[in-house]
Write a protein that holds these residues in place. Structure first.
Motif, PDB file in Angstrom:
ATOM      1  N   UNK A   1       0.821  -1.225   0.098  1.00  0.00           N
ATOM      2  CA  UNK A   1       0.081   0.070  -0.119  1.00  0.00           C
ATOM      3  C   UNK A   1       0.855   1.366  -0.249  1.00  0.00           C
ATOM      4  N   UNK A   2       0.500   1.965  -0.959  1.00  0.00           N
ATOM      5  CA  UNK A   2       1.330   3.502  -0.878  1.00  0.00           C
ATOM      6  C   UNK A   2       0.369   4.352  -0.019  1.00  0.00           C
TER       7      UNK A   2
ATOM      8  N   UNK B   1       4.894  -2.070   6.816  1.00  0.00           N
ATOM      9  CA  UNK B   1       4.999  -2.860   5.504  1.00  0.00           C
ATOM     10  C   UNK B   1       4.002  -1.744   4.389  1.00  0.00           C
ATOM     11  N   UNK B   2       4.573  -0.670   4.522  1.00  0.00           N
ATOM     12  CA  UNK B   2       3.878   0.002   3.277  1.00  0.00           C
ATOM     13  C   UNK B   2       4.867   0.918   2.627  1.00  0.00           C
ATOM     14  N   UNK B   3       4.276   1.806   1.629  1.00  0.00           N
ATOM     15  CA  UNK B   3       5.348   2.771   0.982  1.00  0.00           C
ATOM     16  C   UNK B   3       5.237   4.026   1.157  1.00  0.00           C
ATOM     17  N   UNK B   4       6.207   4.794   1.625  1.00  0.00           N
ATOM     18  CA  UNK B   4       6.037   6.395   1.914  1.00  0.00           C
ATOM     19  C   UNK B   4       6.810   7.091   0.780  1.00  0.00           C
TER      20      UNK B   4
ATOM     21  N   UNK C   1      13.372   3.108   3.811  1.00  0.00           N
ATOM     22  CA  UNK C   1      13.714   4.367   3.951  1.00  0.00           C
ATOM     23  C   UNK C   1      14.911   4.996   3.123  1.00  0.00           C
ATOM     24  N   UNK C   2      14.737   6.118   2.834  1.00  0.00           N
ATOM     25  CA  UNK C   2      16.209   6.682   2.045  1.00  0.00           C
ATOM     26  C   UNK C   2      16.783   7.851   3.018  1.00  0.00           C
ATOM     27  N   UNK C   3      18.055   8.178   2.999  1.00  0.00           N
ATOM     28  CA  UNK C   3      18.518   9.236   3.602  1.00  0.00           C
ATOM     29  C   UNK C   3      17.620  10.413   3.517  1.00  0.00           C
ATOM     30  N   UNK C   4      17.349  10.649   2.045  1.00  0.00           N
ATOM     31  CA  UNK C   4      16.636  11.930   1.933  1.00  0.00           C
ATOM     32  C   UNK C   4      15.311  11.985   2.633  1.00  0.00           C
TER      33      UNK C   4
ATOM     34  N   UNK D   1      17.932  -8.686  -1.762  1.00  0.00           N
ATOM     35  CA  UNK D   1      16.973  -7.447  -0.579  1.00  0.00           C
ATOM     36  C   UNK D   1      16.176  -6.881  -1.290  1.00  0.00           C
ATOM     37  N   UNK D   2      15.064  -6.417  -0.743  1.00  0.00           N
ATOM     38  CA  UNK D   2      14.052  -5.855  -0.980  1.00  0.00           C
ATOM     39  C   UNK D   2      14.436  -4.834  -2.128  1.00  0.00           C
ATOM     40  N   UNK D   3      13.306  -4.480  -3.069  1.00  0.00           N
ATOM     41  CA  UNK D   3      13.649  -3.537  -4.079  1.00  0.00           C
ATOM     42  C   UNK D   3      14.473  -4.253  -5.282  1.00  0.00           C
TER      43      UNK D   3
END
Lengths: 161, 511
Positions: free
Chosen positions: B164-165, B183-186, B207-210, B327-329
């Motif tokens: 889910x986004x 377990x969702x997308x941000x 999550x990314x640094x940004x 890994x994921x992604x």
């Protein structure tokens, strides 16, 4: 509550419904949002604050709770949790209701939570009739009305065990 | 409360004959009754309608609605023997159809103009996206302040890109005080406006640094940040003055991805630290160690060298029997290491796996440190010494720490190892600011046993001798019985009588 600790020598007096006075340290009293708001709005702390809805026995319990929570630092969360679970352990229903009302009136969230939780636990998983008996809830539905209510909220239990 | 068709007639008559007591429950103000209802599962709260007219429709005003698809069947009557499949037997899962219909009907009936708390904890499928969109809009319309969106994947093979986004309106909602996403997308496209957010938990979300930076800079009053099963970022610079507590649970990246239940077991797994590392892993980790000391800029390296081969380059060598997955992604490369800087932080809890090569750059305000992470050591001497050095480094960066909890990773408890290792803490003078002024409590988790001539013993001895305001040393042992080796009792007795610089210090052994 960091600011309150600096002034923790200040004390204020609370008066119960049955006329007993309690001298309380300010940082302990600040556990109550009601008292905090009174102090913030500069109701002089020299005065006696009457709590006409709370009897001495209940107020003593409430202040015991506030003292424990005011004195413990955040790093003692585990200790506070075990204090909380002991606090209500063998309390009779009457005292528990007095406490929940006092916590509600004085706006002491933590105490209100544990008291409400305790009452909820008593309700949970029991047949309606048993709940009615424990709390002396009078069933004022006629049998037909009660059947209708059951029918009405049947949707909520489809698929539940 | 269970809605059973119990005694509709007979019982009612008998209760009339009983001496009537005072019904203090029904006399409570609505706000208190609703507060009580909020501690019941919703279906139980709905069931209270049957009690009496006072309770009719009361639940619909409840400001807290918690929907969970999984129910633990804790029926006390149930005395089924505990078996290996107890886990699956006792969890009752509502079918999707039922769960979704239940949520829809409940939200439809909700009468409360402001629903403070909403929680949805269920198995997500892409076909439910429009439903969840509606539920989150309900949260927005009802002024929800605490929202928990806890998704489960259908199975471990579920495509993580189809999770889910989160809808964009969630990012701009300034009413939120507490958020928990799993377990969702941000993917916030515009600005984030979490002006009131105090508590944020994010789990199993890449999550990314940004993104982290964006979240932190848009949450001016954030007090607590919890990242569980985290991955995808290498920098955690928290400059928010309000943020006092950081919790990191089980690093998930970059390469090995385990099955769900294994990851959960890992969550608390502090005993596995004795697993020998792969030789090749170690060599590389050591090499990296030297290099990063320079980079640490006077800070302290808290380095992780897991047996599992965190570094993608080591993948070939690392073979511990687990099937490795990408890994994921898919092809996304995880940045290596994790750099934490949080000058205002007061409480730090790290448990489970720690990101490989984790460095605490600035944690100068820290008061409470729990390090229950696996900082695995292999059986080799050099590595054990390295870990002692790092523990020393941590102690010096924890200038104001009052309470310290240490997992089993840090010390050797047997009487093996060189003289240098065994007497590491007592052989030379070491001065730490926190010891002379602040440290009051030290807890050792799961110290199965230890001997008198051990490295662990020398550390406790060192603490007792040097911690001037120490009040408590608590040593958790997994068993306290005859099964413990004799050496343990000899060592324990010595510790109890050992000279201490703080007259109040007590040493306690707990189960």
């Amino acid at each position: 509550m960091a600011s309150s600790i600096e002034n923790n020598n200040e004390k204020l007096t609370l008066k119960s419904s049955d006329g007993e006075e309690f001298l309380v340290e300010k940082h302990v009293a600040l556990q109550s949002t009601l008292l905090q708001n009174m102090l913030d709005s500069d109701c002089s702390s020299a005065d006696v604050i009457p709590l006409p809805k709370i009897d001495a026995r209940t107020l003593a319990l409430v202040l015991g709770y506030c003292k424990k929570h005011a004195d413990a630092s955040s790093s003692k969360q585990g200790e506070l949790n075990s204090f909380d679970s002991e606090f209500l352990k063998d309390m009779d229903m009457g005292a528990l209701f007095n406490l929940v009302l006092a916590a509600n009136f004085m706006e002491i969230k933590g105490l209100l939570d544990i008291a409400a939780q305790k009452i909820a636990d008593t309700i949970k998983d029991k047949p309606h009739q048993e709940v009615r008996e424990i709390f002396h809830v009078e069933n004022d539905y006629t049998p037909e009305e009660e059947a209708a209510v059951r029918e009405e909220n049947r949707w909520a239990f489809e698929g539940f065990p | 409360m269970r809605t059973t068709s119990d005694g509709r007639n007979g019982n009612r008559c008998s209760s009339r004959r009983r001496k009537p007591g005072v019904d203090r429950l029904s006399k409570l103000p609505d706000s208190v009754l609703l507060h009580i209802l909020s501690f019941l599962p919703i279906e139980d709260a709905i069931g209270t309608e049957v009690l009496s007219k006072r309770w009719k429709s009361l639940w619909t005003y409840s400001p807290s609605l918690i929907f969970r698809q999984y129910f633990y069947d804790d029926d006390p009557e149930d005395e089924r023997p505990i078996s290996h499949d107890t886990y699956t037997e006792e969890w009752i899962v509502l079918e999707d159809r039922n769960f979704v219909a239940f949520v829809d009907k409940t939200l439809l009936l909700s009468n409360c103009s402001k629903v403070d708390k909403l929680e949805f904890d269920f198995e997500y499928k892409p076909c439910l996206a429009s439903k969840v969109d509606l539920w989150t809009r309900f949260a927005a319309v009802k002024g929800t302040e605490e929202l928990h969106l806890l998704f489960h994947d259908e199975n471990i093979y579920a495509d993580k890109n189809r999770r889910y986004e989160l809808p964009q309106h969630l990012f701009t909602n300034s009413l939120f005080r507490e958020l928990n996403f799993r377990k969702c997308r941000l993917n916030p496209k515009g600005n984030i406006g979490w002006k009131s957010l105090k508590k944020l938990s994010i789990g199993e979300v890449r999550l990314s640094n940004e993104l982290l930076e964006k979240i932190l800079s848009s949450s001016p009053v954030l007090e607590m940040l919890e990242l569980y099963w985290y991955e995808g970022f290498s920098r955690l610079h928290v400059n928010n003055a309000s943020l006092k507590k950081l919790i990191l649970i089980s690093y998930r990246g970059p390469t090995p991805t385990y099955e769900e239940d294994e990851a959960e077991a890992e969550h608390d797994n502090e005993e596995a630290d004795a697993e020998p590392d792969n030789e090749e892993d170690e060599a590389e980790a050591d090499g990296a160690h030297g290099a990063e000391e320079d980079a640490a800029d006077g800070g302290n390296a808290l380095e992780e060298d897991l047996a599992d081969g965190e570094n993608p380059a080591e993948e070939d060598e690392a073979d511990d029997g687990h099937g490795f997955e990408e890994g994921e992604g898919g092809g996304e490369q995880d940045p290596e290491g994790l750099e934490i800087s949080a000058p205002h932080l007061q409480s730090l809890e790290i448990s489970g796996r720690l990101a490989w090569n984790c460095q605490l750059i600035n944690v100068s305000s820290l008061v409470d440190a729990k390090l229950a992470c696996n900082l695995k050591s292999d059986e080799r001497e050099e590595d054990a010494i390295r870990i002692q050095n790092e523990l020393g480094g941590l102690l010096s960066s924890f200038a104001h720490v009052k309470s310290l909890a240490v997992g089993t990773w840090a010390m050797r408890k047997d009487e093996l190892g060189s003289y240098e290792l065994r007497h590491y803490w007592t052989s030379q003078k070491r001065i730490f600011k926190c010891l002379s002024l602040h440290l009051k409590k030290v807890v050792f988790a799961n110290s199965s046993w230890f001997g008198y001539e051990s490295n662990f013993f020398s550390f406790v001895q060192f603490l007792l001798k040097n911690a001037k305001v120490l009040q408590k040393v608590i040593i958790h042992t997994s068993m306290l019985d005859d099964a413990m080796p004799k050496e343990f009792y000899v060592a324990a007795n010595k510790l109890l009588t050992f000279p201490r610089s703080s007259p109040d210090a007590v040493v306690m052994f707990c189960n």
